[in-house]
Design a protein around this motif. Structure first.
Motif, PDB file in Angstrom:
ATOM      1  N   GLU A   1       0.845  -1.203   0.000  1.00 46.29           N
ATOM      2  CA  GLU A   1       0.000   0.000   0.000  1.00 46.29           C
ATOM      3  C   GLU A   1       0.877   1.248   0.000  1.00 46.29           C
ATOM      4  O   GLU A   1       0.582   2.235  -0.670  1.00 46.29           O
ATOM      5  CB  GLU A   1      -0.931   0.005   1.220  1.00 46.29           C
ATOM      6  CG  GLU A   1      -2.070  -1.008   1.086  1.00 46.29           C
ATOM      7  CD  GLU A   1      -2.998  -1.042   2.305  1.00 46.29           C
ATOM      8  OE1 GLU A   1      -2.886  -0.153   3.174  1.00 46.29           O
ATOM      9  OE2 GLU A   1      -3.819  -1.978   2.381  1.00 46.29           O
ATOM     10  N   GLN A   2       1.971   1.162   0.769  1.00 44.01           N
ATOM     11  CA  GLN A   2       2.895   2.276   0.855  1.00 44.01           C
ATOM     12  C   GLN A   2       3.589   2.506  -0.484  1.00 44.01           C
ATOM     13  O   GLN A   2       3.646   3.620  -1.011  1.00 44.01           O
ATOM     14  CB  GLN A   2       3.940   1.945   1.937  1.00 44.01           C
ATOM     15  CG  GLN A   2       4.799   3.114   2.356  1.00 44.01           C
ATOM     16  CD  GLN A   2       3.948   4.225   2.988  1.00 44.01           C
ATOM     17  OE1 GLN A   2       2.977   3.941   3.696  1.00 44.01           O
ATOM     18  NE2 GLN A   2       4.291   5.464   2.695  1.00 44.01           N
ATOM     19  N   GLU A   3       4.054   1.396  -1.046  1.00 46.85           N
ATOM     20  CA  GLU A   3       4.827   1.453  -2.285  1.00 46.85           C
ATOM     21  C   GLU A   3       3.956   1.969  -3.445  1.00 46.85           C
ATOM     22  O   GLU A   3       4.381   2.790  -4.244  1.00 46.85           O
ATOM     23  CB  GLU A   3       5.364   0.043  -2.581  1.00 46.85           C
ATOM     24  CG  GLU A   3       6.042  -0.141  -3.921  1.00 46.85           C
ATOM     25  CD  GLU A   3       7.378   0.578  -4.016  1.00 46.85           C
ATOM     26  OE1 GLU A   3       7.986   0.851  -2.955  1.00 46.85           O
ATOM     27  OE2 GLU A   3       7.803   0.898  -5.156  1.00 46.85           O
TER      28      GLU A   3
ATOM     29  N   GLN B   1       0.927   3.399  -3.105  1.00 45.64           N
ATOM     30  CA  GLN B   1       0.054   4.512  -2.700  1.00 45.64           C
ATOM     31  C   GLN B   1      -1.418   4.244  -3.056  1.00 45.64           C
ATOM     32  O   GLN B   1      -2.113   5.097  -3.594  1.00 45.64           O
ATOM     33  CB  GLN B   1       0.533   5.834  -3.350  1.00 45.64           C
ATOM     34  CG  GLN B   1       1.802   6.385  -2.730  1.00 45.64           C
ATOM     35  CD  GLN B   1       1.624   6.735  -1.254  1.00 45.64           C
ATOM     36  OE1 GLN B   1       0.743   7.496  -0.892  1.00 45.64           O
ATOM     37  NE2 GLN B   1       2.436   6.126  -0.376  1.00 45.64           N
TER      38      GLN B   1
ATOM     39  N   THR C   1      -3.397   2.259  -9.070  1.00 46.80           N
ATOM     40  CA  THR C   1      -2.339   3.272  -8.959  1.00 46.80           C
ATOM     41  C   THR C   1      -2.569   4.399  -9.946  1.00 46.80           C
ATOM     42  O   THR C   1      -3.231   4.215 -10.968  1.00 46.80           O
ATOM     43  CB  THR C   1      -0.961   2.649  -9.229  1.00 46.80           C
ATOM     44  OG1 THR C   1      -1.022   1.956 -10.482  1.00 46.80           O
ATOM     45  CG2 THR C   1      -0.538   1.691  -8.146  1.00 46.80           C
TER      46      THR C   1
END
Lengths: 184, 959
Positions: free
Chosen positions: A119-121, A123, A130
């Motif tokens: 999720e971080q990678e 976003q 994405t």
């Protein structure tokens, strides 16, 4: 439009026959094939949605309306089906659909951390795509590969014994390929 | 009867029931969500869990869902067991995790099933601290608000809307924690019974949008039992009112359902629920108006429109009184025009005032003929008028020409339930109880034969096994063929009457034979027809088919003959003879005028331009020397009257009305209303008292003080009403029933912005009801208590506490009062040749002619409800519906403006091409604003004068 029987007396009004303008001939052929297997047309609704998604990648409002008109199923009913199944897309998905397994084996082996990293990678939150339109992240209750947990389905390929490292590689590889394609 | 033990208490219960209904019927507080008395059990919410013990030794027992548990003899159950309570507590805590807890701003608050159940379960502290899911709400039209965050996913809404009411635009969308009940896109909920979602939803997801505009909590409302005034079915309602606290607030706030097992059960149609706003219309008449001497100038006013000025009521009554004097032979003629939408009291007062020989129905000849036909058919004792439960139990239904979805909507909802009867029967064979809703709905069983014949495919079509559309002539020959087959008792085609359409068209013959066989084979057949079709031939045929079936079966057969208005059948009983229609009145007026006799017309709550062709109505009003009109709202007639008296609308007064099945019901005043309004009969009595008239009938009228006095005189005058006084519900001596709850707030403060005096609440001179919180509150103690609530049960789901068993009759409700009509087979209506009433296509039949026939719309055909703000905002545009084949022959395209002539009237309407209307006819909308008089012209041959192409302005090509 003409009266099909030409008679004054009519049992049931004729539904407009012929292909609905929005469905392609191939789609209609496939839907007709499916509906020949069922007692009533409504039962073919789910298959019709899958057929249209296969052809167009996702199901737009117009596609939904076209299926509704063709099979005589209420739009709301089709919408109920389409929103129930997470693999029927009512918005265009990314080119690559990631399905991260959330079963208990995967959970024990740290799928939550992997999901957090993803999720971080990317976003995105589960269900989102994405910004570059490449990846869509979905959660899956179990992919049936508990012996190789944690696992993930990317498109139709199963990726097993996942680690952050592996995920990083896979994402990088996909990104590269899409960058090449768009450069071509 | 089985013996079971609940929490150590032994009780008897009927076999085959589920434990939840038994507990509720016994007054045990057992929480539930997904179960509904009309919709059965699905076991979805898990809220009604109890412990079932194997035997006396079994101390631990096991958890079962009471709504899904059929009781067994000797069964031992515990509602109170710790494990059961804990489980239920857990369920509600889980259901409430996403609930916004917005009760203070939620319109359900104070009458919320979810609030009640949460309290009942003891879940008073919230432990969940996580984020809540939130939803986007949809626009669902002008009637219903949508607030999905409040949803607890009990699925009642879709079960009601889709399964029970046949709607197709509300679904459960999404899944898991994200399940969403809504439409596929924003838009009005199209089913005609959507308003019931407001009551079906146990929380505040669906709330009444018309009510939002002038919302008050349930405990601040005042209520009284009323009858829906928007059609002839006579559904019971509980209108709610409150004194306006802010400028602009109306008195009447909303209408909710009031359970009456035999008529509406738990549900109302949207016209009934949202049509109440007419009473709040800013156009309401509230002052006595007198013709002003100033002439109205300008073309927009219309011919014959008078200007009016307000006068004090006393002056108006004096002026009225002068017209009552010097009557008599050779002097001056007073003629009364009654109304099918006015109460028996009002109509009878006018009849007494004018004299029976001068009291007219206020209906055109065709309307009156149809009503008299219904009345006559119902007098035959081989025919019974079906109650709603009886309609729901029918196992073969023939609907002959009547679009009940739009003319008697609640009946159509009942017919829809009958469609499942073969599945229920199959379930019984398989020992599946009928309340197992999901199981019963999925059982394979042949459909119940429901045959619709008419000229437009009805909304009910999806549950009809056979639908036929054709011209009235074809429908009559279809009915003849059905009749002949039933009488002969065989399916031979050669018995069909020769020379008819049926004998020539194998299709008609085939379906007629199938229909006849289905009706003859059924145990509980039902024949439905009505006045809406405006075809006496079809009504007569319905009567003949029912009697033929009765002869065969040896017992009375159920019918439902729909009358158009709230008191249509009552009005007919008051007439001195069968031809007291407006056409005759017109002749009398003309004759009197020729002789030089002055004529005064008293028009009671009736707009004559909806009864006669508009110019004819205007001529009639213009011809009379004086027109005195009494009504709620201004209309074509009041605008042409010399004196206008404002009358109380249904929720503002007491009155008795007769529904389509001959049942007399009473509505009570919920609030007093604004301005100088009172019941029509009181204006008439006041005028008479102020006059110097002296006769027996005048003295009688002078003696009337209360509604019951009028009723008593009526019962003494006409034997058909002899049972009428029984319609007055009595309460114990010295008591009144409170219209307000104990918690009603602001009694001394609500008017303090205007005056500081604490005025006593008004008194009701007619009914044993108080306009305050003092009095009987318990709905079990009096059926006059319309606010349905019980300790711990604030919503009207608590109705089960006031019934004899689940879905039983209300406790204390007296036997229904019916018309005492002579019930003997009356041969004269049978002998009338069916062909005689057939429409004869005109001799000068021209190629462009189509038969114009009436179409009705739930939203749009109601005279009063059309003045309701919400309903007016979604009004159907006037249209002319044509079969595409006819349209092609006439060179008409979709959306073209077509100019039609019906006799001497010319109309311009937009064409609508549709396969769902029979070829050979052109469907015109009845009762729509500006086109109110169309019905009076139908059926008739329509000539298409010219077509103005869609998109073109004024110049059209003449065709």
């Amino acid at each position: 439009m003409t009266n099909p029987t030409g008679k004054v007396w009519q049992r049931i009004p004729a539904r407009q026959e012929g292909p609905a303008p929005e469905l392609s001939t191939e789609e209609i052929r496939a839907i007709d094939e499916e509906r020949s297997h069922y007692e009533n047309d409504a039962a073919a609704g789910l298959e019709a949605l899958r057929i249209v998604q296969r052809a167009r990648g996702w199901i737009s409002d117009d596609s939904l309306r076209a299926i509704s008109a063709y099979l005589g199923i209420a739009e709301a009913e089709l919408e109920g089906l389409a929103t129930y199944y997470q693999l029927l897309f009512r918005r265009p998905p990314g080119a690559e659909v990631l399905q991260l397994c959330r079963s208990s084996s995967c959970w024990i082996l740290g799928c939550e951390q992997l999901q957090g990293w993803l999720e971080q990678e990317l976003q995105v939150r589960p269900g989102e795509t994405t910004a570059d339109g490449i990846f869509t992240l979905l959660e899956n209750p179990c992919l049936g590969a508990c012996d190789r947990a944690p696992v993930m389905l990317l498109g139709e390929a199963l990726h097993t014994n996942l680690t952050e490292e592996k995920l990083r590689e896979v994402l990088a590889e996909k990104r590269r390929r899409h960058a090449d394609q768009s450069a071509d | 009867m089985l013996t079971i033990t609940i929490d150590g208490e032994e009780c008897e219960a009927e076999a085959g029931q589920n434990l939840l209904s038994i507990c509720l019927a016994r007054g045990i507080d057992l929480p539930y969500f997904c179960w509904h008395p009309a919709m059965g059990s699905v076991g979805a919410c898990r809220q009604c869990a109890v412990i079932e013990h194997k035997d006396e030794q079994d101390q631990q027992g096991q958890l079962v869902m009471s709504c899904m548990t059929a009781i067994r003899d000797g069964g031992r159950y515990s509602v109170d067991a710790h494990a059961a309570r804990e489980f239920r507590g857990g369920i509600i805590e889980n259901l409430m995790t996403n609930h916004p807890h917005d009760c203070p701003v939620c319109e359900e608050g104070g009458e919320c099933h979810l609030q009640d159940m949460t309290e009942m379960t003891g879940h008073t502290v919230r432990r969940y601290r996580g984020p809540k899911r939130t939803h986007r709400n949809q626009y669902l039209g002008p009637f219903i608000n949508h607030e999905m965050n409040r949803c607890i996913a009990c699925y009642r809404c879709t079960r009601y809307y889709r399964d029970y009411a046949g709607g197709s635009d509300l679904e459960a969308l999404g899944r898991n924690n994200q399940v969403y009940f809504g439409r596929h896109e924003d838009g009005r909920l199209l089913n005609g019974f959507s308003g019931n979602l407001v009551e079906v939803c146990p929380t505040g997801v669906f709330t009444d949008k018309t009510f939002s505009r002038h919302y008050v909590r349930k405990w601040d409302q005042q209520m009284a039992p009323s009858i829906c005034e928007h059609c002839g079915v006579g559904c019971n309602t509980a209108p709610a009112a409150r004194q306006p606290g802010r400028p602009g607030d109306p008195w009447l706030r909303r209408v909710t359902n009031l359970y009456n097992r035999d008529i509406n059960g738990y549900f109302l149609c949207d016209r009934g629920r949202f049509g109440y706003e007419y009473a709040n219309s800013p156009a309401r008449l509230s002052q006595v108006l007198e013709r002003d001497n100033v002439d109205v100038i300008g073309s927009s006013a219309g011919e014959g429109v008078l200007s009016h000025r307000e006068i004090p009521p006393g002056e108006g009554v004096e002026a009225f009184a002068r017209h009552l004097e010097d009557q008599g032979p050779g002097k001056h003629l007073l003629l009364g025009i009654g109304s099918p939408r006015s109460s028996l009291e009002n109509n009878f007062a006018l009849r007494t005032l004018a004299g029976a020989e001068h009291f007219y129905a206020g209906l055109g000849a065709t309307d009156l003929q149809l009503l008299r036909l219904v009345d006559t058919i119902q007098r035959d004792d081989r025919i019974r008028s079906a109650t709603t439960p009886e309609i729901e139990q029918a196992d073969a239904i023939l609907i002959l020409g009547e679009d009940i979805d739009n003319t008697a909507p609640r009946v159509a909802l009942a017919v829809r339930q009958a469609a499942l009867n073969h599945r229920r029967q199959r379930a019984a064979e398989l020992k599946i109880p009928d309340w197992q809703d999901a199981a019963v709905r999925q059982l394979p069983a042949p459909p119940v034969p429901i045959i619709f014949v008419g000229w437009e495919i009805p909304p009910l079509a999806d549950c009809c096994t056979n639908q036929m559309i054709g011209t009235p002539e074809i429908l009559v020959s279809f009915a003849e063929a059905v009749l002949a087959t039933i009488r002969k008792g065989s399916g031979d085609k050669d018995i069909l009457p020769a020379g008819t359409e049926a004998s020539q068209d194998s299709d008609i013959g085939e379906v007629a034979t199938e229909t006849a066989q289905a009706l003859a084979a059924a145990k509980r057949p039902l024949v439905i027809a009505g006045c809406g079709a405006r075809q006496p031939g079809l009504l007569r045929a319905a009567g003949l088919i029912a009697t033929a079936l009765a002869e065969k079966k040896g017992n009375a057969v159920n019918t439902y003959l729909a009358c158009p208005e709230v008191n249509s059948l009552g009005l007919v009983q008051l007439l001195a003879s069968g031809d007291m229609h407006l056409e005759r009145l017109q002749g009398i007026v003309t004759e009197a005028r020729q002789k030089g006799t002055a004529v005064t017309l008293v028009v009671l709550e009736n707009d004559l331009s909806r009864r006669l062709e508009r110019s004819q109505a205007r001529n009639l009003l213009a011809e009379a020397d004086t027109v005195i009109a009494l009504d709620h709202l201004p209309n074509d007639t009041t605008r042409r009257a010399h004196l206008v008296f404002p009358t109380a609308a249904t929720p503002e007064c007491q009155g008795s009305v007769v529904n389509s099945t001959g049942r007399v019901q009473r509505h009570y005043g919920v609030y007093e209303g604004i301005g100088f309004i009172q019941e029509g009969w009181r204006w008439l009595a006041d005028a008479l008292s102020a006059s110097n008239q002296h006769s027996d009938s005048a003295d009688q009228i002078r003696s009337w003080q209360h509604c019951d006095d009028v009723i008593r005189t009526l019962a003494e005058t006409l034997p058909v009403f002899s049972k009428l006084p029984a319609v007055s519900v009595t309460v114990p001596e010295g008591f009144l029933v409170a219209r307000q709850s104990h918690r009603a707030s602001g009694r001394t403060a609500i008017g303090s912005a205007r005056h500081v005096a604490e005025l006593p609440p008004p008194e009701d001179t007619d009914a044993p009801l108080s306009y305050s919180m003092e009095g009987i509150h318990d709905p079990a103690a009096s059926t006059l208590q319309a606010m349905i609530r019980a300790p711990g049960w604030t919503s009207n789901q608590s109705i089960h506490q006031f019934l004899h068993g689940i879905n039983g009759p209300r406790i204390g409700r007296p036997e229904p009062v019916t018309l005492q009509r002579t019930t003997a087979p009356l041969p004269h209506w049978q002998s009338v040749e069916l062909h005689g009433s057939r429409h004869q296509p005109g001799e000068n039949k021209d190629a462009k002619g189509l038969l114009a026939i009436p179409l009705y719309r739930l939203i749009g055909s109601g005279e009063l409800s059309n003045s309701a703000e919400g309903i007016a905002s979604v009004m159907t545009e006037a249209f002319a519906k044509i079969h595409p084949a006819d349209a092609a022959a006439l060179d008409i395209n979709q959306g073209d403006e077509i100019q039609l002539s019906l006799g001497e009237t010319s109309l311009q309407l937009q064409s609508q091409l549709d396969f769902e209307i029979a070829p050979g006819v052109i469907g015109l909308p009845c009762g729509l604003p500006k086109f109110g008089d169309i019905a009076a012209l139908l059926p008739s041959q329509a000539r298409i004068i010219r077509v103005i192409r869609y998109g073109q302005k004024m110049e059209g090509d003449d065709c």
